[in-house]
Write an enzyme that holds these catalytic residues in place. Sequence first.
Site, PDB file in Angstrom:
ATOM      1  N   LYS A 129       0.840  -1.196   0.000  1.00 39.78           N
ATOM      2  CA  LYS A 129       0.000   0.000   0.000  1.00 39.78           C
ATOM      3  C   LYS A 129       0.879   1.252   0.000  1.00 39.78           C
ATOM      4  O   LYS A 129       1.827   1.363   0.779  1.00 39.78           O
ATOM      5  CB  LYS A 129      -0.906  -0.006   1.224  1.00 39.78           C
ATOM      6  CG  LYS A 129      -1.996   1.048   1.208  1.00 39.78           C
ATOM      7  CD  LYS A 129      -3.038   0.776   2.285  1.00 39.78           C
ATOM      8  CE  LYS A 129      -4.192   1.750   2.194  1.00 39.78           C
ATOM      9  NZ  LYS A 129      -5.284   1.417   3.123  1.00 39.78           N
ATOM     10  N   GLU A 172     -18.931  -3.961  11.259  1.00 43.33           N
ATOM     11  CA  GLU A 172     -19.782  -3.179  12.137  1.00 43.33           C
ATOM     12  C   GLU A 172     -20.757  -4.035  12.942  1.00 43.33           C
ATOM     13  O   GLU A 172     -21.053  -3.731  14.102  1.00 43.33           O
ATOM     14  CB  GLU A 172     -20.565  -2.134  11.324  1.00 43.33           C
ATOM     15  CG  GLU A 172     -19.695  -1.017  10.777  1.00 43.33           C
ATOM     16  CD  GLU A 172     -18.924  -1.409   9.525  1.00 43.33           C
ATOM     17  OE1 GLU A 172     -18.026  -0.656   9.121  1.00 43.33           O
ATOM     18  OE2 GLU A 172     -19.227  -2.481   8.947  1.00 43.33           O
ATOM     19  N   ARG A 229     -25.244  -0.612   8.481  1.00 36.32           N
ATOM     20  CA  ARG A 229     -25.042  -2.042   8.257  1.00 36.32           C
ATOM     21  C   ARG A 229     -25.292  -2.865   9.523  1.00 36.32           C
ATOM     22  O   ARG A 229     -25.330  -4.095   9.454  1.00 36.32           O
ATOM     23  CB  ARG A 229     -23.624  -2.300   7.765  1.00 36.32           C
ATOM     24  CG  ARG A 229     -23.375  -1.762   6.376  1.00 36.32           C
ATOM     25  CD  ARG A 229     -22.204  -2.444   5.724  1.00 36.32           C
ATOM     26  NE  ARG A 229     -22.268  -2.275   4.285  1.00 36.32           N
ATOM     27  CZ  ARG A 229     -21.590  -3.019   3.426  1.00 36.32           C
ATOM     28  NH1 ARG A 229     -20.820  -3.983   3.854  1.00 36.32           N
ATOM     29  NH2 ARG A 229     -21.697  -2.807   2.134  1.00 36.32           N
TER      30      ARG A 229
END
Length: 621
Positions: A262, A354, A382
Amino acid sequence: MAAPGGKGNDSGLVAGSDNEIDLTGLTPEAVRALDTEGCERLAARIRSFLITEVNRTGGHLGGNLGVVELTIALHRVFRSPDDPIIFDIGHQAYTHKILTGRAAGFADFRQRTGMSGFPSREESPHDTMENSHSSTGPAWGLGITLARGTRSVVVIGDGALTGGVAYEAINAIGVRRQPVVIVYNDNGRSYARTMSRLTLGEPCDAETGGPDDQRNVELFFTALGFSYIGAVDGHDFGKLEAALADAAGTDGPVVVHVRTQKGLGWSEAENDDVMRLHQVGGTGGAAAVPAAGDAARLPLGSRSWGDVLGGTLCELAEQDPRVHVITAAMPDSLGLLEFQRRFPERYHDVGICEQLAVGLAAGLASQGCRPVFPVFATFLTRAIDQVVNDVALHGLPVTFVVDRGGVTGGDGASSHGIYDVGLLRTVPGLEIYAPTSGAQLSDLLRSAVARDSGPTVVRYAKWKPLEDEPDGARTSALLRRRGSDLCLLAHGAMVQTAMSAASVLECEHGVSSTVWEVVRLRPAVTEVFADATGHRAVITVEDLMAGTGLYADLLTHLADARNTGGGTPATAEIALPPAFLPIGPRDEVLVEFGVSTAAVVERAEGLLGLGAMAGAAPGTS
């Protein structure tokens, strides 16, 4: 599907140095015609382009720098859109946009009339789904494959393999033996280091996963019915294309495990140990993340919401050993880094999960703890089922801190936080508050953690807290201004809009306005609505979807008042339409969809019979 091949001279790309490669109008066919050297030159050009353009406009940078070679290889081996390429986390699709002819769209990237920061079906047939969240890609891949009878490709990673719904779909794909290619982009991170044992870690780390770790990853996927290819160097075209070609020729489900770095190619991202410059704010700057301990020393009026949140949580944790903090892989964006450093045993990063976060909070609260779960508004939606059945049903004292409430800006439809209040307002026992200042936020957090039963939601928008702190900040509603003609009810960021409108109406028409800052949204503050009925007209001002906030409570109160002979002022609602809102700067989107000072003034003129709107029928919205 086609194997890569051809020569760079046949690609249609301009020859010369990296900076001379023309990205405008690039096509997958042109990319497939490149040789390996041409691919390497193209990757260097795209990486340079992304660093320049995304730093200018703002957006997700670190993850995109890591998938340049992978995305090129995908388009060389598979034929999009006939072979759908699904980016499970849409913020990693920037190179995909360039390869499918949209480089010019970065000129007004993430602006109101510009290109989305995520895949968009309206933009291109190469974009299969629009998504700012994660973990749903495998389910889409399974559904598309079942419907079409052809292979689909799902790129998942950047921490998304922590999400439970991803595991559910991968299990279903394996059970049904469907030809879905899961490209597992393993960069060892989500925002921070990923909370998963399926990662081999960051390729740039001195200590990365060894053969035993890789074998465990392979065993996991093969146990679920997948063929496994990897782990593959995600920046080596030869290895990437060979692995993807093998996957294309494999019957049934297959995982290609790719390791990428990354932030590769930009030293500032590579040296950012917090999140590899996951996101930058535009004009060359990274999204602000205060150094550990710095935020707590800032004057309250100059601190961001995250600064206040993190500082207050640390103070509460010092005073009360029951305080725990949970995050779904976003400690930096929410202001939790100092808490993570100081209270590691009471800090719980569950990954991009979540539902798990809310369930974990319920378990902690059931044993006498006081868990706090900070989360973006769009992501909390969610986990509404867990809020209802795991927390509220059991009357548990869980505090939800909801960031990015309302219109959020350039990330588009899937990121606007305009649904949470409407979804949560009917949950029994749940209280909702909307502070406007840092002092209010700090005070509300203390009150929420002190509750013995029932969940509390404290929400704020993507804007700077107000620095002023009127008397009575600890009450459920604040009287900001007193008048006799018009009553304006607002909360959060919209309080400033209501105050501004009241000033304009006074200057232009001599209208005397009352402005209530409604701090507590649920349960409804009935005394505010009772006061409102004493005015000629009442307008609610909210950056929520119409019908989901204060206006619904106002109408209920007026209906009750009519039944008892009370007053019935003219009413109107300033709110967002029941629609999925587009990308664009927050202020521009609000103005376009009728939530602004001018909109409030115009509606008030109509209700009160003033100005250009004098002919409008009173009492209508």
